[in-house]
Scaffold this motif. Structure first.
Motif, PDB file in Angstrom:
ATOM      1  N   MET A   1     -48.832  44.597  13.071  1.00 44.72           N
ATOM      2  CA  MET A   1     -48.894  43.186  13.474  1.00 44.72           C
ATOM      3  C   MET A   1     -50.258  42.882  14.097  1.00 44.72           C
ATOM      4  O   MET A   1     -50.730  43.613  14.952  1.00 44.72           O
ATOM      5  N   THR A   2     -50.890  41.812  13.653  1.00 41.11           N
ATOM      6  CA  THR A   2     -52.149  41.423  14.278  1.00 41.11           C
ATOM      7  C   THR A   2     -51.837  40.541  15.477  1.00 41.11           C
ATOM      8  O   THR A   2     -50.736  40.010  15.602  1.00 41.11           O
ATOM      9  N   THR A   3     -52.824  40.376  16.360  1.00 44.84           N
ATOM     10  CA  THR A   3     -52.572  39.548  17.534  1.00 44.84           C
ATOM     11  C   THR A   3     -52.343  38.095  17.134  1.00 44.84           C
ATOM     12  O   THR A   3     -51.694  37.347  17.847  1.00 44.84           O
ATOM     13  N   GLN A   4     -52.858  37.698  15.966  1.00 41.37           N
ATOM     14  CA  GLN A   4     -52.649  36.317  15.513  1.00 41.37           C
ATOM     15  C   GLN A   4     -51.177  36.029  15.226  1.00 41.37           C
ATOM     16  O   GLN A   4     -50.734  34.902  15.314  1.00 41.37           O
ATOM     17  N   ASP A   5     -50.442  37.073  14.834  1.00 43.97           N
ATOM     18  CA  ASP A   5     -49.020  36.881  14.546  1.00 43.97           C
ATOM     19  C   ASP A   5     -48.219  36.629  15.800  1.00 43.97           C
ATOM     20  O   ASP A   5     -47.102  36.178  15.749  1.00 43.97           O
ATOM     21  N   MET A   6     -48.807  36.985  16.943  1.00 45.44           N
ATOM     22  CA  MET A   6     -48.066  36.944  18.199  1.00 45.44           C
ATOM     23  C   MET A   6     -48.333  35.614  18.896  1.00 45.44           C
ATOM     24  O   MET A   6     -49.435  35.345  19.333  1.00 45.44           O
ATOM     25  N   VAL A   7     -47.313  34.761  18.996  1.00 45.72           N
ATOM     26  CA  VAL A   7     -47.538  33.466  19.646  1.00 45.72           C
ATOM     27  C   VAL A   7     -47.271  33.526  21.151  1.00 45.72           C
ATOM     28  O   VAL A   7     -47.892  32.816  21.922  1.00 45.72           O
ATOM     29  N   LEU A   8     -46.352  34.395  21.532  1.00 40.61           N
ATOM     30  CA  LEU A   8     -46.073  34.565  22.967  1.00 40.61           C
ATOM     31  C   LEU A   8     -46.142  36.048  23.288  1.00 40.61           C
ATOM     32  O   LEU A   8     -45.556  36.866  22.575  1.00 40.61           O
ATOM     33  N   ASP A   9     -46.839  36.356  24.353  1.00 40.56           N
ATOM     34  CA  ASP A   9     -46.926  37.746  24.785  1.00 40.56           C
ATOM     35  C   ASP A   9     -46.769  37.760  26.304  1.00 40.56           C
ATOM     36  O   ASP A   9     -47.722  37.504  27.038  1.00 40.56           O
TER      37      ASP A   9
ATOM     38  N   ASP B   1     -40.795  41.897  29.826  1.00 37.76           N
ATOM     39  CA  ASP B   1     -41.793  41.893  28.745  1.00 37.76           C
ATOM     40  C   ASP B   1     -41.149  41.210  27.556  1.00 37.76           C
ATOM     41  O   ASP B   1     -39.985  41.481  27.251  1.00 37.76           O
ATOM     42  N   LEU B   2     -41.912  40.358  26.889  1.00 37.05           N
ATOM     43  CA  LEU B   2     -41.319  39.635  25.755  1.00 37.05           C
ATOM     44  C   LEU B   2     -42.410  39.284  24.758  1.00 37.05           C
ATOM     45  O   LEU B   2     -43.494  38.852  25.144  1.00 37.05           O
ATOM     46  N   GLU B   3     -42.121  39.522  23.512  1.00 35.77           N
ATOM     47  CA  GLU B   3     -43.065  39.167  22.453  1.00 35.77           C
ATOM     48  C   GLU B   3     -42.378  38.241  21.464  1.00 35.77           C
ATOM     49  O   GLU B   3     -41.220  38.456  21.120  1.00 35.77           O
ATOM     50  N   LEU B   4     -43.107  37.230  21.032  1.00 33.85           N
ATOM     51  CA  LEU B   4     -42.560  36.330  20.024  1.00 33.85           C
ATOM     52  C   LEU B   4     -43.595  36.198  18.920  1.00 33.85           C
ATOM     53  O   LEU B   4     -44.748  35.856  19.167  1.00 33.85           O
TER      54      LEU B   4
ATOM     55  N   ALA C   1     -45.025  34.772  15.112  1.00 38.15           N
ATOM     56  CA  ALA C   1     -45.042  33.493  14.394  1.00 38.15           C
ATOM     57  C   ALA C   1     -43.824  33.387  13.499  1.00 38.15           C
ATOM     58  O   ALA C   1     -43.510  34.308  12.738  1.00 38.15           O
ATOM     59  N   GLY C   2     -43.115  32.277  13.594  1.00 40.60           N
ATOM     60  CA  GLY C   2     -41.962  32.026  12.734  1.00 40.60           C
ATOM     61  C   GLY C   2     -40.676  32.682  13.178  1.00 40.60           C
ATOM     62  O   GLY C   2     -39.628  32.492  12.569  1.00 40.60           O
ATOM     63  N   GLU C   3     -40.759  33.439  14.252  1.00 38.22           N
ATOM     64  CA  GLU C   3     -39.585  34.206  14.679  1.00 38.22           C
ATOM     65  C   GLU C   3     -38.704  33.409  15.651  1.00 38.22           C
ATOM     66  O   GLU C   3     -39.188  32.541  16.370  1.00 38.22           O
ATOM     67  N   THR C   4     -37.414  33.720  15.674  1.00 42.56           N
ATOM     68  CA  THR C   4     -36.530  33.231  16.728  1.00 42.56           C
ATOM     69  C   THR C   4     -36.046  34.431  17.537  1.00 42.56           C
ATOM     70  O   THR C   4     -35.426  35.342  16.998  1.00 42.56           O
ATOM     71  N   LEU C   5     -36.399  34.407  18.827  1.00 44.33           N
ATOM     72  CA  LEU C   5     -35.935  35.457  19.722  1.00 44.33           C
ATOM     73  C   LEU C   5     -34.811  34.889  20.584  1.00 44.33           C
ATOM     74  O   LEU C   5     -34.998  33.884  21.269  1.00 44.33           O
ATOM     75  N   GLY C   6     -33.665  35.507  20.535  1.00 43.95           N
ATOM     76  CA  GLY C   6     -32.548  35.068  21.362  1.00 43.95           C
ATOM     77  C   GLY C   6     -32.612  35.742  22.720  1.00 43.95           C
ATOM     78  O   GLY C   6     -33.016  36.894  22.823  1.00 43.95           O
ATOM     79  N   ILE C   7     -32.244  35.010  23.767  1.00 43.06           N
ATOM     80  CA  ILE C   7     -32.081  35.618  25.086  1.00 43.06           C
ATOM     81  C   ILE C   7     -30.636  35.386  25.499  1.00 43.06           C
ATOM     82  O   ILE C   7     -30.179  34.255  25.581  1.00 43.06           O
ATOM     83  N   LEU C   8     -29.941  36.494  25.707  1.00 40.76           N
ATOM     84  CA  LEU C   8     -28.499  36.456  25.904  1.00 40.76           C
ATOM     85  C   LEU C   8     -28.150  37.084  27.246  1.00 40.76           C
ATOM     86  O   LEU C   8     -28.758  38.076  27.653  1.00 40.76           O
ATOM     87  N   GLY C   9     -27.174  36.517  27.923  1.00 40.55           N
ATOM     88  CA  GLY C   9     -26.699  37.120  29.168  1.00 40.55           C
ATOM     89  C   GLY C   9     -25.780  36.153  29.876  1.00 40.55           C
ATOM     90  O   GLY C   9     -25.779  34.958  29.582  1.00 40.55           O
TER      91      GLY C   9
END
Ligand SMILES: Nc1ncnc2c1ncn2[C@@H]1O[C@H](COP(=O)(O)OP(=O)(O)O)[C@@H](O)[C@H]1O
Ligand SMILES: [Mg+2]
Length: 338
Positions: free
Chosen positions: A1-9, A32-35, A37-45
């Motif tokens: 993964m390049t850093t360009q792919d990473m929208v949130l770090d 720590d959380l990475e998101l 490009a184009g991804e959906t990261l769920g946060i559950l709890g």
């Protein structure tokens, strides 16, 4: 993964709320959380585990106690207010209660364009179209009839329609990241699926990435690519959502899966027989004074002395699958067993 792919770090995010007498609420403790490009990261709890606080701290609303939030390659923590507002314009937040997040005195046409007051309308972001045209197109994109809702105020709309207005308003800023904090939890069940579909549809059409926060396992699992499970302000597992009912291994994740209504499914039955049924208490310990070592140990059927003395680190047990538990061995991802 390049850093360009990473929208949130996001690195080592900490949020503490001082509550007097030298005490503080440990709401988020080293996330720590990475998101990508184009991804959906769920946060559950469960309620109270720090989901909203984490989402808001990423937005700098308010800024975290410590830690780093990289957004499109730029650090947000510590920016002067003006620069922050500009940088943050392309990260938008959708909240649980759509009605109270809209100014009751304003009309829909103004609500959708409200965010523009920060830095004006930039036609270049909208193919040179004028503001009203863009507002109309966005209303259509979220399934509202512009001629019908144009001059209406929030109290003349249903909860689902208000959430559609909130989504249109976020889209006006051409977001790179949309943080959705329980966006359907306050809506009727019949409307929930429509709003979830709308979010998925607009995500494709407007090419943003999404952090999707919810306490409902089935909702998070369906919409997300990966799911981060939070417990008392810490991530205990990050797992690809495809097949997570089978692959997840953290006792807390298993407990959440076992709590899905209709536990007659094989996976849920398996989860409850394995650990879900034997979880010790149902109360979340106080975030004022979280348990030592593993924060889940006071409810965990697998807990040993080690869990009280040493905090388990989040480590990768299979590609893209991270878990923080002393009792899970590397390679123990359920996918390897399936
Ligand atoms: N402004 C605040 N002051 C003190 N405690 C807070 C504040 N905001 C949230 N908390 C506490 O932080 C913890 C996490 O809350 P929250 O992020 O809202 O959890 P969730 O969204 O997962 O339900 C809870 O114990 C909550 O009571
Ligand atoms: Mg919340």
């Amino acid at each position: 993964m390049t850093t360009q792919d990473m929208v949130l770090d996001v690195r080592d995010l900490v949020v503490e709320f001082p509550v007097g007498r030298g005490e503080k609420v440990h709401a988020v403790s080293g996330l720590d959380l990475e998101l990508r490009a184009g991804e959906t990261l769920g946060i559950l709890g469960e309620s109270g585990c720090g989901k909203s606080t984490a989402g808001r701290a990423i937005m700098q609303l308010p800024p975290p106690t410590s830690g780093s939030v990289g957004f499109d390659g730029h650090e947000l923590v510590g920016l002067p207010a003006r620069t922050l507002r500009r940088r943050r314009a392309r990260m938008q937040l959708i909240m649980q209660d759509p009605i109270s997040s809209l100014n009751p005195r304003r009309k829909v046409k103004d609500l959708v364009a409200e965010g523009l007051s920060i830095w004006g309308f930039d036609a270049s972001l909208h193919d040179g179209k004028d503001k009203d045209t863009v507002v109309r197109e966005l209303l259509e994109a979220v399934g509202l009839e512009p001629d019908v809702v144009w001059d209406r105020r929030p109290d003349e709309l249903s909860g689902g329609q208000c959430q559609r207005v909130c989504i249109a308003r976020a889209l006006m800023m051409r977001p790179r990241v949309l943080i959705c904090d329980e966006p359907v939890s306050s809506l009727d069940v019949s409307v929930q699926a429509q709003i979830l579909n709308l979010l998925e549809e607009t995500k494709e059409r407007f090419s943003f990435s999404m952090v999707f926060i919810a306490h409902d396992v089935s909702v998070v699992k369906n919409i997300s690519d990966r799911v981060m499970v939070l417990y008392l302000g810490k991530a205990c597992e990050v797992v690809p959502s495809d097949g997570m009912h089978r692959t997840s291994v953290h006792p807390y994740t298993r407990m959440l899966l076992a709590s899905i209504p209709g536990a007659e499914t094989e996976a849920a039955a398996d989860a409850s027989s394995w650990v879900g049924a034997s979880v010790k208490t149902t109360e979340l310990p106080s975030p004022l004074n979280p348990p030592s070592g593993c924060r889940f140990r006071t409810r965990c059927p697998l807990a040993t002395e080690l869990c009280a003395t040493e905090e388990p680190r989040l480590r990768e047990i299979a590609p893209g699958h991270l878990v923080a538990c002393h009792h899970v061995a590397t390679g123990e991802s359920g996918s390897a067993l399936a």
